[in-house]
Design an enzyme around this catalytic site. Structure first.
Site, PDB file in Angstrom:
ATOM      1  N   SER A 119       0.925  -1.235  -0.009  1.00 53.75           N
ATOM      2  CA  SER A 119      -0.244  -0.171  -0.139  1.00 53.75           C
ATOM      3  C   SER A 119       0.842   0.902  -0.199  1.00 53.75           C
ATOM      4  CB  SER A 119      -0.853   0.413   0.991  1.00 53.75           C
ATOM      5  OG  SER A 119      -0.527   0.230   2.257  1.00 53.75           O
ATOM      6  N   GLU A 149       7.087  -0.570  -5.074  1.00 56.82           N
ATOM      7  CA  GLU A 149       5.353  -0.205  -5.743  1.00 56.82           C
ATOM      8  C   GLU A 149       4.912  -0.350  -5.069  1.00 56.82           C
ATOM      9  OE1 GLU A 149       2.267  -1.683  -7.585  1.00 56.82           O
ATOM     10  OE2 GLU A 149       3.424  -3.742  -7.282  1.00 56.82           O
ATOM     11  N   CYS A 180      -3.009  -4.411  -8.150  1.00 53.11           N
ATOM     12  CA  CYS A 180      -2.366  -3.252  -8.095  1.00 53.11           C
ATOM     13  C   CYS A 180      -3.242  -2.627  -9.525  1.00 53.11           C
ATOM     14  CB  CYS A 180      -0.695  -3.409  -7.282  1.00 53.11           C
ATOM     15  SG  CYS A 180       0.437  -4.383  -8.847  1.00 53.11           S
TER      16      CYS A 180
END
Length: 504
Positions: free
Chosen positions: A247, A268, A302
């Protein structure tokens, strides 16, 4: 720690290995999201154990970096072989731990070993520049000890793509899985530890794949111990690099922690990918693709599509096509072990509550749930696991949390737009910039729009497919810092550039 009634499973409780030796410690529950109950107890690393693991990694790093590259590759290939040898067990554990359907879990394990083996063809480049008076050599040296922090949506493959690359370039690694999905990495660590005695890969059937201290997996719960494992590792002065996927809020905390001694950090983080649907598309065919790319892994990806901007001339037909997809998909939600299931549960209770909260907030502001919005037929969310039906929302707009924030669940807000300029501006709205896509038969328009979307990955008439996997991946804005995957990005992530200059 006390544990709830355990879900039946053939998986043996994994152990913690430090210096290739098992260590005894307290345990915490791993929750099966299909039942909401504990299915296995896993080791809870203590601060002293974490300190010992980091110390062993630091002690081992210089010798590991000096190990010839071909020998390091041979050990990585052996690691891939060990993973393949227990692939079925790993896939079963992944279904229990993460919730995804068995076929998807099997695919993840397959690509885990395949991703490691891709390193066999790599080299570490060295560039030489020679002038009349000097010879200059550009070298790529390992950072030292690297901490690999993996998320809970694809815990096997994302973790392995981090630690295998770090090891390839001569770093030693500490792997920290998410406490929501700790089991697969622990099982891999046990398989690689073998009998605890390292043997050369050419004659190593039962010994440790890597020398002592080179590869360690540490697990701990989010709370209930005397320290926070993630914070401990990101702050530790002996760790010189952190590769994180997860996150945005956690990534920002890691970045702040790592700044104290200027570690190399690759992040990331979250995404809120937009898809722009132009009026010339085949409505039903495109809606099916959009639905699939938004709901894959129950929306817990994601780079899943998380917002749709559909041209107003086809908006109502497109929404109806999405509703039909959602209604059909609702009957395929269930346990990952059940035949015909395409969508498993949301991974954990906290994430389930977040998804419900975002939907409730949107409805309170005027949004309409046109499909889904609750537990699928035959289940009760939170009682029979963390199931939630694929959900489509209309009447939404920027300024609503369901549009501005990453949902990370089976929810898709759909909004109309009038012009390409409007769609581009709205797609670029917000703090995230991981991925985006444009869908149209007009390739000139597709190229124009794609070139203006503010994201690290942009797709035309597809979404989420990383192709060869050999090009850099990462996000812009609050979606990331740095890149991974592919030789260029991995060099930047896991090595330090050093120039050696010699006078002639």
């Amino acid at each position: 720690m006390a544990t709830t009634d355990m879900v039946a499973s053939s998986t043996t409780a994994p152990r913690l290995f430090i210096r290739n030796q098992p260590v005894e410690t307290e345990t915490f529950d791993s929750i099966d999201p299909a039942t909401g109950k504990a299915w296995l107890q896993v080791p809870a690393c203590t601060k002293a154990m974490a300190e010992d693991a980091v110390s062993s990694a630091k002690d081992a790093q210089e010798a590991w970096a000096a190990t010839p590259l071909l020998d390091r590759i041979a050990m990585l290939e052996l690691a891939a072989d060990r993973i393949e040898a227990i692939a079925d067990k790993l896939a079963d554990a992944l279904v229990h731990d993460q919730g995804k359907p068995l076929q998807m879990a099997q695919g993840e394990i397959k690509f885990t070993s395949k991703g490691i083996n891709r390193l066999s063809a790599r080299t570490i480049p060295e560039e030489t520049v020679e002038s009349d008076f000097m010879i200059e050599k550009l070298q790529h040296r390992p950072l030292g000890v690297v901490c690999c922090i993996a998320p809970w949506n694809f815990p096997a493959i994302i973790s392995a793509l981090k630690w295998s690359r770090a090891l390839f370039y001569g770093n030693t690694v500490i792997v920290k899985p998410s406490p929501e999905t700790p089991v697969v990495d622990l099982m891999i660590a046990e398989a690689l530890a073998g009998d605890g005695t390292w043997q050369p890969p050419s004659n190593n059937e039962k010994g440790s794949v890597f020398p002592s201290g080179v590869f360690t997996v540490l697990t701990a719960p989010d709370g209930g111990t005397d320290f926070n494992l993630g914070a401990f590792l990101s702050l530790h002065p002996s760790i010189r690099g952190v590769s994180f996927t997860g996150s945005t809020s956690t990534g920002k905390s890691i970045l702040a922690s790592s700044s104290t001694d200027v570690k190399r950090v690759t992040l990331e983080m979250g995404g809120n990918d937009a898809a722009i649907i132009r009026p010339d598309v085949d409505v039903k065919e495109t809606a099916k693709k959009i639905f699939n790319e938004s709901m894959v892994n129950t929306g817990q990806v994601c780079i899943a599509i998380k917002r749709v901007y559909c041209h107003e001339s086809i908006y109502y037909d497109f929404v109806q096509a999405l509703v039909e997809q959602a209604e059909e998909a609702a009957s395929t939600v269930g346990s990952g072990f059940d035949e015909g299931v395409k969508y498993g549960p949301i991974n954990n209770a906290r994430q389930l509550e977040r998804v419900k909260e975002l939907i409730e907030d949107a409805v309170a502001q005027g949004a309409t749930v046109v499909a889904g919005g609750g537990s699928p037929p035959g289940t009760t969310a939170g009682t029979d696991g963390f199931f939630f039906a694929p959900t489509i929302l209309t009447g939404v707009h920027e300024g609503m949390r369901i549009v501005d924030e990453e949902q990370f669940g089976p929810v898709l807000p759909v909004m109309p737009y009038n012009t390409d300029e409007e769609a581009i501006s709205r797609a670029n709205h917000g703090e995230y910039g991981l991925g985006a896509s444009v869908w149209t038969k007009d390739m000139e328009a597709a190229n124009m729009i794609a070139n203006r979307l503010d994201a690290g990955s942009v797709w035309e008439n597809c979404h989420g497919n990383l192709g060869s996997g050999q090009l850099p991946f990462g996000g812009r804005k609050a979606s990331g810092l740095g890149r991974e995957h592919g030789e260029t990005a991995d060099l930047a992530c896991y090595t330090e550039s050093v120039v050696v200059r010699a006078m002639k």
